[in-house]
Design a protein around this motif. Structure first.
Motif, PDB file in Angstrom:
ATOM      1  N   GLN A  86      33.965  33.288  62.283  1.00 56.96           N
ATOM      2  CA  GLN A  86      34.353  32.182  61.397  1.00 56.96           C
ATOM      3  C   GLN A  86      33.539  32.200  60.104  1.00 56.96           C
ATOM      4  OE1 GLN A  86      36.737  29.243  61.512  1.00 56.96           O
ATOM      5  NE2 GLN A  86      36.058  29.745  59.442  1.00 56.96           N
ATOM      6  N   PHE A  87      32.249  32.513  60.189  1.00 57.84           N
ATOM      7  CA  PHE A  87      31.422  32.463  58.975  1.00 57.84           C
ATOM      8  C   PHE A  87      31.826  33.538  57.982  1.00 57.84           C
ATOM      9  CE2 PHE A  87      29.184  35.690  61.311  1.00 57.84           C
ATOM     10  CZ  PHE A  87      28.478  36.454  60.381  1.00 57.84           C
ATOM     11  N   TRP A  88      32.356  34.652  58.471  1.00 62.42           N
ATOM     12  CA  TRP A  88      32.847  35.693  57.556  1.00 62.42           C
ATOM     13  C   TRP A  88      34.148  35.248  56.881  1.00 62.42           C
ATOM     14  CZ3 TRP A  88      30.029  39.077  55.419  1.00 62.42           C
ATOM     15  CH2 TRP A  88      28.995  39.719  56.089  1.00 62.42           C
ATOM     16  N   ILE A  89      35.005  34.531  57.606  1.00 63.19           N
ATOM     17  CA  ILE A  89      36.232  34.005  56.994  1.00 63.19           C
ATOM     18  C   ILE A  89      35.868  33.000  55.906  1.00 63.19           C
ATOM     19  CG2 ILE A  89      38.324  32.645  57.408  1.00 63.19           C
ATOM     20  CD1 ILE A  89      38.436  33.867  60.220  1.00 63.19           C
ATOM     21  N   THR A  90      34.933  32.110  56.210  1.00 64.62           N
ATOM     22  CA  THR A  90      34.488  31.128  55.225  1.00 64.62           C
ATOM     23  C   THR A  90      33.934  31.809  53.979  1.00 64.62           C
ATOM     24  OG1 THR A  90      33.973  29.583  57.025  1.00 64.62           O
ATOM     25  CG2 THR A  90      32.968  29.144  54.868  1.00 64.62           C
ATOM     26  N   ALA A  91      33.311  32.956  54.167  1.00 61.74           N
ATOM     27  CA  ALA A  91      32.665  33.669  53.061  1.00 61.74           C
ATOM     28  C   ALA A  91      33.588  34.640  52.337  1.00 61.74           C
ATOM     29  CB  ALA A  91      31.442  34.419  53.586  1.00 61.74           C
ATOM     30  N   LEU A  92      34.880  34.665  52.662  1.00 63.66           N
ATOM     31  CA  LEU A  92      35.780  35.633  52.013  1.00 63.66           C
ATOM     32  C   LEU A  92      35.760  35.547  50.481  1.00 63.66           C
ATOM     33  CD1 LEU A  92      38.875  35.759  54.399  1.00 63.66           C
ATOM     34  CD2 LEU A  92      37.451  37.698  53.712  1.00 63.66           C
ATOM     35  N   PRO A  93      35.772  34.354  49.875  1.00 68.19           N
ATOM     36  CA  PRO A  93      35.708  34.322  48.405  1.00 68.19           C
ATOM     37  C   PRO A  93      34.435  34.973  47.864  1.00 68.19           C
ATOM     38  CG  PRO A  93      36.466  32.207  49.249  1.00 68.19           C
ATOM     39  CD  PRO A  93      36.007  33.002  50.434  1.00 68.19           C
ATOM     40  N   GLN A  94      33.303  34.725  48.515  1.00 66.52           N
ATOM     41  CA  GLN A  94      32.065  35.356  48.081  1.00 66.52           C
ATOM     42  C   GLN A  94      32.086  36.858  48.323  1.00 66.52           C
ATOM     43  OE1 GLN A  94      32.336  32.611  49.900  1.00 66.52           O
ATOM     44  NE2 GLN A  94      30.770  31.079  49.400  1.00 66.52           N
ATOM     45  N   GLN A  95      32.676  37.281  49.445  1.00 68.80           N
ATOM     46  CA  GLN A  95      32.787  38.707  49.720  1.00 68.80           C
ATOM     47  C   GLN A  95      33.618  39.404  48.644  1.00 68.80           C
ATOM     48  OE1 GLN A  95      33.512  40.234  53.800  1.00 68.80           O
ATOM     49  NE2 GLN A  95      33.793  38.085  54.357  1.00 68.80           N
ATOM     50  N   SER A  96      34.747  38.781  48.262  1.00 73.40           N
ATOM     51  CA  SER A  96      35.616  39.417  47.271  1.00 73.40           C
ATOM     52  C   SER A  96      34.905  39.541  45.935  1.00 73.40           C
ATOM     53  CB  SER A  96      36.936  38.642  47.125  1.00 73.40           C
ATOM     54  OG  SER A  96      36.710  37.306  46.731  1.00 73.40           O
ATOM     55  N   ALA A  97      34.130  38.531  45.561  1.00 76.41           N
ATOM     56  CA  ALA A  97      33.387  38.601  44.304  1.00 76.41           C
ATOM     57  C   ALA A  97      32.291  39.657  44.370  1.00 76.41           C
ATOM     58  CB  ALA A  97      32.783  37.237  43.980  1.00 76.41           C
ATOM     59  N   MET A  98      31.624  39.740  45.500  1.00 73.30           N
ATOM     60  CA  MET A  98      30.508  40.671  45.652  1.00 73.30           C
ATOM     61  C   MET A  98      30.966  42.125  45.538  1.00 73.30           C
ATOM     62  SD  MET A  98      27.952  41.041  48.939  1.00 73.30           S
ATOM     63  CE  MET A  98      27.616  39.284  48.881  1.00 73.30           C
ATOM     64  N   PHE A  99      32.121  42.426  46.112  1.00 82.44           N
ATOM     65  CA  PHE A  99      32.583  43.809  46.154  1.00 82.44           C
ATOM     66  C   PHE A  99      33.647  44.123  45.103  1.00 82.44           C
ATOM     67  CE2 PHE A  99      30.934  43.191  50.497  1.00 82.44           C
ATOM     68  CZ  PHE A  99      30.045  44.255  50.541  1.00 82.44           C
ATOM     69  N   GLY A 100      33.922  43.161  44.208  1.00 87.05           N
ATOM     70  CA  GLY A 100      34.876  43.414  43.147  1.00 87.05           C
ATOM     71  C   GLY A 100      36.323  43.461  43.592  1.00 87.05           C
ATOM     72  N   PHE A 101      36.628  42.774  44.693  1.00 80.69           N
ATOM     73  CA  PHE A 101      38.003  42.706  45.182  1.00 80.69           C
ATOM     74  C   PHE A 101      38.741  41.578  44.458  1.00 80.69           C
ATOM     75  CE2 PHE A 101      36.524  45.525  48.259  1.00 80.69           C
ATOM     76  CZ  PHE A 101      37.477  45.849  49.203  1.00 80.69           C
ATOM     77  N   PRO A 102      40.078  41.615  44.451  1.00 84.68           N
ATOM     78  CA  PRO A 102      40.814  40.437  43.973  1.00 84.68           C
ATOM     79  C   PRO A 102      40.428  39.223  44.804  1.00 84.68           C
ATOM     80  CG  PRO A 102      42.296  42.305  44.275  1.00 84.68           C
ATOM     81  CD  PRO A 102      40.978  42.709  44.868  1.00 84.68           C
ATOM     82  N   PRO A 103      40.471  38.026  44.230  1.00 82.01           N
ATOM     83  CA  PRO A 103      40.088  36.834  44.993  1.00 82.01           C
ATOM     84  C   PRO A 103      40.855  36.730  46.310  1.00 82.01           C
ATOM     85  CG  PRO A 103      40.364  36.295  42.682  1.00 82.01           C
ATOM     86  CD  PRO A 103      40.846  37.707  42.842  1.00 82.01           C
ATOM     87  N   ALA A 104      40.119  36.558  47.395  1.00 86.41           N
ATOM     88  CA  ALA A 104      40.744  36.475  48.717  1.00 86.41           C
ATOM     89  C   ALA A 104      41.110  35.026  49.022  1.00 86.41           C
ATOM     90  CB  ALA A 104      39.802  37.017  49.783  1.00 86.41           C
TER      91      ALA A 104
END
Length: 215
Positions: A86-104
């Motif tokens: 669950q904590f990784w799902i919550t962090a998807l927007p931060q993950q996308s920004a960190m790795f340069g992905f389109p906003p999740a």
């Protein structure tokens, strides 16, 4: 083989997104749609399939980044992973920004998965095993009749999943491989989250991280 699949590397991380389907009904699920949703949908159309569900092994951005968009656009349920992610799902927007992905897009799984659960597509049923270590909520999908297992980032050809991310644990990962994967049989071919397919027998013989071990 009644259960069929086609693997399509997506995202800059070349994550193996798999389209799996029942040959009798042509109903399909997509495992780990990390991104490139239009390309995935085009492939589903090319194969003549009807997409029914999204299955997630875990919630790292390269595996789950496209799940919210795909679910919203196609009206699909998101099945998995285990609640430990669950904590990784919550962090998807931060993950996308960190790795340069389109906003999740954020999402809430329609159904969480636990060890021993099953998932179904058409007339085909796959077993779910909880395999923590790479992430706390990682699961794998085992198609016993087809001698295939979709293992996400638990195991690779010649390697194993990273355990240096938050929630990762090396000993837990090794235990998951020994206790949950090896008993599926040496002849089981696995589809990893990155890189080529291999078999559990080949990895038991040659993988320097886990070779020769049995639970």
């Amino acid at each position: 083989m009644p259960l069929r699949y086609h693997t399509l590397p997506v995202t800059p991380f070349h994550q193996n997104c798999s389209i799996v389907w029942c040959d009798a009904t042509l109903d399909a699920a997509v495992i780990d749609p990390g991104g490139e949703v239009p390309r995935l949908l085009a492939e589903v159309a090319r194969l003549g399939l009807t997409l029914k569900a999204i299955w997630l092994t875990h919630a790292h951005i390269d595996h789950a980044g496209g799940a919210g968009q795909l679910a919203r656009e196609q009206g699909l349920p998101i099945i998995g992973p285990h609640p430990g992610d669950q904590f990784w799902i919550t962090a998807l927007p931060q993950q996308s920004a960190m790795f340069g992905f389109p906003p999740a897009e954020m999402f809430a799984p329609t159904r969480w998965l636990a060890d021993g659960d099953t998932v179904q597509i058409g007339q085909e049923t796959l077993q779910v095993r909880h395999c923590p270590g790479h992430t706390p909520g990682h699961v794998v999908f085992h198609a016993e009749s087809a001698r295939r297992c979709f293992v996400g980032d638990v195991l690779f050809a010649g390697s194993i999943g990273r355990t240096d991310f938050p929630g990762g644990d090396h000993d837990t990962l090794i235990r998951s491989i020994n206790e949950r994967l090896w008993p599926m049989g040496d002849d089981t071919v696995f589809i990893p989250g990155h890189g080529p397919e291999s078999s559990f027998g080949e990895e038991r013989r040659t993988n320097p991280f886990v070779g020769g071990r049995w639970g």
